[in-house]
Design an enzyme around this catalytic site. Structure first.
Site, PDB file in Angstrom:
ATOM      1  N   CYS A  86       0.817  -1.218   0.000  1.00 45.89           N
ATOM      2  CA  CYS A  86       0.000   0.000   0.000  1.00 45.89           C
ATOM      3  C   CYS A  86       0.854   1.273   0.000  1.00 45.89           C
ATOM      4  O   CYS A  86       1.646   1.498   0.920  1.00 45.89           O
ATOM      5  CB  CYS A  86      -0.893  -0.023   1.241  1.00 45.89           C
ATOM      6  SG  CYS A  86      -1.783   1.522   1.506  1.00 45.89           S
ATOM      7  N   TYR A 229      -5.634   5.076  -8.897  1.00 43.72           N
ATOM      8  CA  TYR A 229      -6.869   4.362  -8.501  1.00 43.72           C
ATOM      9  C   TYR A 229      -8.019   4.764  -9.429  1.00 43.72           C
ATOM     10  O   TYR A 229      -8.863   3.941  -9.774  1.00 43.72           O
ATOM     11  CB  TYR A 229      -7.255   4.693  -7.055  1.00 43.72           C
ATOM     12  CG  TYR A 229      -6.316   4.104  -6.030  1.00 43.72           C
ATOM     13  CD1 TYR A 229      -6.630   2.926  -5.356  1.00 43.72           C
ATOM     14  CD2 TYR A 229      -5.111   4.731  -5.723  1.00 43.72           C
ATOM     15  CE1 TYR A 229      -5.771   2.391  -4.408  1.00 43.72           C
ATOM     16  CE2 TYR A 229      -4.243   4.205  -4.779  1.00 43.72           C
ATOM     17  CZ  TYR A 229      -4.582   3.034  -4.133  1.00 43.72           C
ATOM     18  OH  TYR A 229      -3.726   2.497  -3.199  1.00 43.72           O
TER      19      TYR A 229
HETATM   20  N1  LIG Z   1      -7.053   7.744   2.773  1.00 43.17           N
HETATM   21  C1  LIG Z   1      -6.401   6.607   3.149  1.00 43.17           C
HETATM   22  C2  LIG Z   1      -6.410   5.578   2.027  1.00 43.17           C
HETATM   23  C3  LIG Z   1      -5.829   4.267   2.433  1.00 43.17           C
HETATM   24  C4  LIG Z   1      -6.185   3.163   1.447  1.00 43.17           C
HETATM   25  O1  LIG Z   1      -6.925   3.369   0.480  1.00 43.17           O
HETATM   26  N2  LIG Z   1      -5.623   1.996   1.683  1.00 43.17           N
HETATM   27  C5  LIG Z   1      -5.963   0.842   0.849  1.00 43.17           C
HETATM   28  C6  LIG Z   1      -4.726   0.054   0.512  1.00 43.17           C
HETATM   29  S1  LIG Z   1      -3.664   0.860  -0.626  1.00 43.17           S
HETATM   30  C7  LIG Z   1      -6.825  -0.106   1.640  1.00 43.17           C
HETATM   31  O2  LIG Z   1      -6.477  -0.477   2.736  1.00 43.17           O
HETATM   32  N3  LIG Z   1      -7.941  -0.519   1.063  1.00 43.17           N
HETATM   33  C8  LIG Z   1      -8.819  -1.462   1.674  1.00 43.17           C
HETATM   34  C9  LIG Z   1      -9.956  -1.860   0.766  1.00 43.17           C
HETATM   35  O3  LIG Z   1     -10.061  -1.336  -0.342  1.00 43.17           O
HETATM   36  O4  LIG Z   1     -10.732  -2.681   1.203  1.00 43.17           O
HETATM   37  C10 LIG Z   1      -5.006   7.003   3.541  1.00 43.17           C
HETATM   38  O5  LIG Z   1      -4.385   7.794   2.808  1.00 43.17           O
HETATM   39  O6  LIG Z   1      -4.536   6.556   4.575  1.00 43.17           O
END
Ligand SMILES: N[C@@H](CCC(=O)N[C@@H](CS)C(=O)NCC(=O)O)C(=O)O
Length: 299
Positions: A86, A229
């Site tokens: 991530c 994304y």
């Molecule tokens: N706004 C958050 C975004 C974090 C995020 O999107 N993380 C993704 C991994 S890259 C995630 O854990 N997604 C879980 C999912 O889509 O279920 C940040 O910047 O901390």
């Protein structure tokens, strides 16, 4: 410095096929084979127009250098849950190392590929390995015995129905998520822990550069960090084309700036470089494939 090269394009139909293959193989890896209905993940964050629309992070409290604060910056109290896959979590890891805070804030990484988080529904998300030798780099949850990041969120908030994302800045004492927004976690790591940081003099958001940093962050977040994304999760050709166009325009802009100076906001490393780097370093390996950013690879 990145150089942009080669050019090709991939029709939307092929992108859909690629996406479908990705979901079903994730389901197969999770041990079941029916059509996967992804719940509460980035795949749900798509508007009626087919554009990816990220929902805001839910937990927005702050750790403070003030000892009387609800979340005071003391060593050993907080823990960072990450996925090495991530880019948002990687920002936090970079800050943790650069600020010399790894002795004060521990880190646990999940397994690199989504798995089913519970038997009772179809949700796929980040899970912890059962043992430390199951998956290189990943470890079981040392504090709560959680099987998944989803379980962590449910410990923190019983009825949590949002996206169980990483990074998570966890309070071991109160057993709750302090913050799950990386742009805020890095600012806390930059300033609030200076009393216990190995490198307190390093300021990655210095006052005299805040205006240019904010300006670059806005471009880089929208078109590159979140832009990949927007390309990868778009469900219609129009939003996809627009996201790809803006992504490559922004990459060209960064290329132009970095052709003239060492760092993106001048002659010193700032948070803007780190925020850009964590996406660029994954570009050819991840986003060209998963995000279908197929116009050019970065060599
Ligand atoms: N706004 C958050 C975004 C974090 C995020 O999107 N993380 C993704 C991994 S890259 C995630 O854990 N997604 C879980 C999912 O889509 O279920 C940040 O910047 O901390």
């Amino acid at each position: 410095m990145p150089t942009l090269a080669t050019s090709s394009s991939l029709p939307l139909t092929r992108r859909f096929l690629a996406t479908r293959t990705f979901s079903t193989s994730a389901a197969a890896a999770a041990g079941y084979s029916t059509t996967v209905k992804m719940a509460r993940s980035a795949l749900d964050e798509v508007t009626d127009t087919g554009a990816f629309d990220r929902s805001p992070s839910t937990f927005r409290s702050s750790v403070s250098s003030d000892a009387s604060a609800r979340f005071p910056a003391v060593p050993g109290r907080y823990h960072l849950y990450v996925s090495y896959a991530c880019p948002w979590a990687s920002r936090c890891l970079a800050f943790l190392k650069l600020k010399g805070l790894d002795h004060a804030i521990g880190v646990t990484a999940v397994k690199p590929i989504f798995e089913r988080t519970k038997e009772i529904d179809d949700h796929l998300g980040w899970v912890f390995p059962a043992t430390a030798d199951e998956e290189p780099g990943a470890e079981p949850d040392p504090f709560n015995g959680a099987k998944s990041v989803r379980e962590l969120y449910e410990i923190a908030s019983t009825n949590y129905a949002g996206k169980p994302s990483v990074p998570v800045l966890w309070d071991k004492q109160l057993k709750m998520v302090v913050n799950n927004e990386s742009s805020e976690i890095i600012r806390m790591l930059n300033t609030e822990f200076n009393g216990i940081a190995g490198n307190p003099g390093l300021d990655l958001y210095p006052v005299h550069l805040r205006a240019p940093i904010d300006e670059i962050n806005e471009l880089v977040y929208d078109a590159i960090n979140n832009g990949v994304y927007k390309c990868g999760f778009a469900k219609k050709q129009g939003p996809y084309d627009e996201a790809v166009r803006r992504l490559y325009e922004a990459l060209d802009k960064c290329e132009e700036i970095l052709g003239k100076q060492r760092y993106i906001c001048g002659n010193q490393l700032t948070e803007a470089d780190i925020r850009l780097f964590v996406t660029l370093i994954r570009f050819d390996e991840v986003w060209i494939l998963a995000g279908k950013e197929v116009l050019q690879i970065i060599l």
